[in-house]
Design a protein around this motif. Structure first.
Motif, short mmCIF file in Angstrom:
data_model
loop_
_atom_site.label_atom_id
_atom_site.label_comp_id
_atom_site.label_asym_id
_atom_site.label_seq_id
_atom_site.Cartn_x
_atom_site.Cartn_y
_atom_site.Cartn_z
N HIS A 52 0.87 -1.06 0.02
CA HIS A 52 0.00 -0.10 0.18
C HIS A 52 0.94 1.12 -0.01
O HIS A 52 0.73 2.30 -0.82
CB HIS A 52 -0.83 0.02 1.18
CG HIS A 52 -1.85 1.14 1.43
ND1 HIS A 52 -3.26 0.92 1.38
CD2 HIS A 52 -1.60 2.27 1.67
CE1 HIS A 52 -3.76 2.25 1.31
NE2 HIS A 52 -2.71 3.19 1.71
N HIS B 168 1.85 4.08 -3.20
CA HIS B 168 1.63 5.83 -3.05
C HIS B 168 2.98 6.45 -3.62
O HIS B 168 2.78 7.74 -3.85
CB HIS B 168 1.50 6.08 -1.44
CG HIS B 168 0.44 5.91 -1.05
ND1 HIS B 168 -0.83 6.31 -1.69
CD2 HIS B 168 -0.23 5.43 0.09
CE1 HIS B 168 -1.99 6.26 -1.06
NE2 HIS B 168 -1.61 5.77 -0.03
N HIS C 193 -5.99 7.58 -3.20
CA HIS C 193 -6.58 6.19 -3.04
C HIS C 193 -7.54 5.77 -4.27
O HIS C 193 -8.65 5.11 -4.28
CB HIS C 193 -7.25 5.88 -1.68
CG HIS C 193 -6.37 5.82 -0.57
ND1 HIS C 193 -6.40 6.96 0.35
CD2 HIS C 193 -5.19 5.37 -0.17
CE1 HIS C 193 -5.45 6.70 1.31
NE2 HIS C 193 -4.60 5.70 0.65
N PHE D 210 -4.58 3.19 -8.05
CA PHE D 210 -3.84 2.93 -6.89
C PHE D 210 -4.18 1.55 -6.19
O PHE D 210 -3.34 0.79 -6.07
CB PHE D 210 -4.03 4.11 -5.66
CG PHE D 210 -3.51 3.60 -4.27
CD1 PHE D 210 -2.21 3.74 -3.92
CD2 PHE D 210 -4.56 3.07 -3.51
CE1 PHE D 210 -1.79 3.37 -2.76
CE2 PHE D 210 -3.87 2.66 -2.22
CZ PHE D 210 -2.68 3.05 -2.07
ZN LIG Z 1 -2.95 5.18 1.59
#
Ligand SMILES: [Zn+2]
Length: 217
Positions: A171, A175, A181, A185
């Motif tokens: 995660h 980024h 988000h 992503f």
């Molecule tokens: Zn995040």
């Protein structure tokens, strides 16, 4: 008491991570009335407090979860101080009085090493660079990625199962490509992690508060 400009009504919450009672009040509300209102919910507060897990101390003969698996704290003062892990045991020596602090320091160092290695692994897959990798002990997030490319994690992720920790690393690394988000992503996280990361998020929501009780005296 938290005075919030955004709050429309008074709100009471018991933080399952810290056992703190949080009273949120709108800016214009009277403090005295807010306290009286909270006092009227005493039974509810006590019921919530009863659900807060007791702090889980790191003491000889106790257990702690490492990679989500229970590990016995096997201490013998005759052994050297350096901590080792072997077959579901945390093997420790040295004096008993600072054992908990030494185990916590060791966990933190071990977390940095493991999280840094996994961050580099996923960064390689994603073809991105990561400026700095560090750990801390924040209450509200398991990881964060700055626009300058630094990633920080909660060291407590090494207490969670491997798949939960790795999904969190994927995660944060994602980024480095998307600072949002959005759908792209989420697709990249799933790609890097190699599976749906949602169960890991749920695991942290549900079980994360217990990880925050570990090693708190
Ligand atoms: Zn995040």
């Amino acid at each position: 008491m938290i005075v919030s400009p955004r709050a429309r009504a008074m709100r009471l919450r018991v933080d399952q991570r810290t056992g703190e009672v949080l009273l949120t009040v709108p800016r214009r509300a009277s403090r005295r009335k807010a306290l009286a209102w909270a006092a009227g919910h005493r039974d509810w507060i006590e019921a919530q407090l009863a659900q807060v897990a007791p702090p889980s101390r790191l003491l000889p003969g106790g257990t702690l979860p490492l990679y989500g698996e229970p590990h016995l704290i096997d201490w013998d003062p005759a052994r050297p101080r350096a901590i080792q892990v072997d077959g579901g045991r945390i093997i420790a020596g040295g004096p008993a009085d600072n054992l908990e602090a030494r185990i916590l320091r060791w966990l933190r160092r071990h977390a940095v090493d493991l999280l840094a290695a996994e961050t580099r692994e996923f960064a390689g897959l994603a073809g991105v660079s990561v400026a700095r990798i560090g750990v801390g002990d924040p209450l509200s997030r398991w990881g964060s990625c700055s626009s300058q490319g630094s990633i920080r994690y909660s060291w407590r992720l090494i207490l969670a199962p491997d798949w939960v920790r790795r999904a969190t690393v994927a995660h944060e690394v994602a980024h480095r490509v998307h600072m949002n988000h959005g759908p792209d992503f989420h697709a990249l996280v799933a790609d890097l992690f190699g599976a749906d990361p949602k169960p890991a998020r749920s695991w942290l929501r549900l079980r994360g508060p217990l990880l925050h009780r570990i090693g708190r005296s």
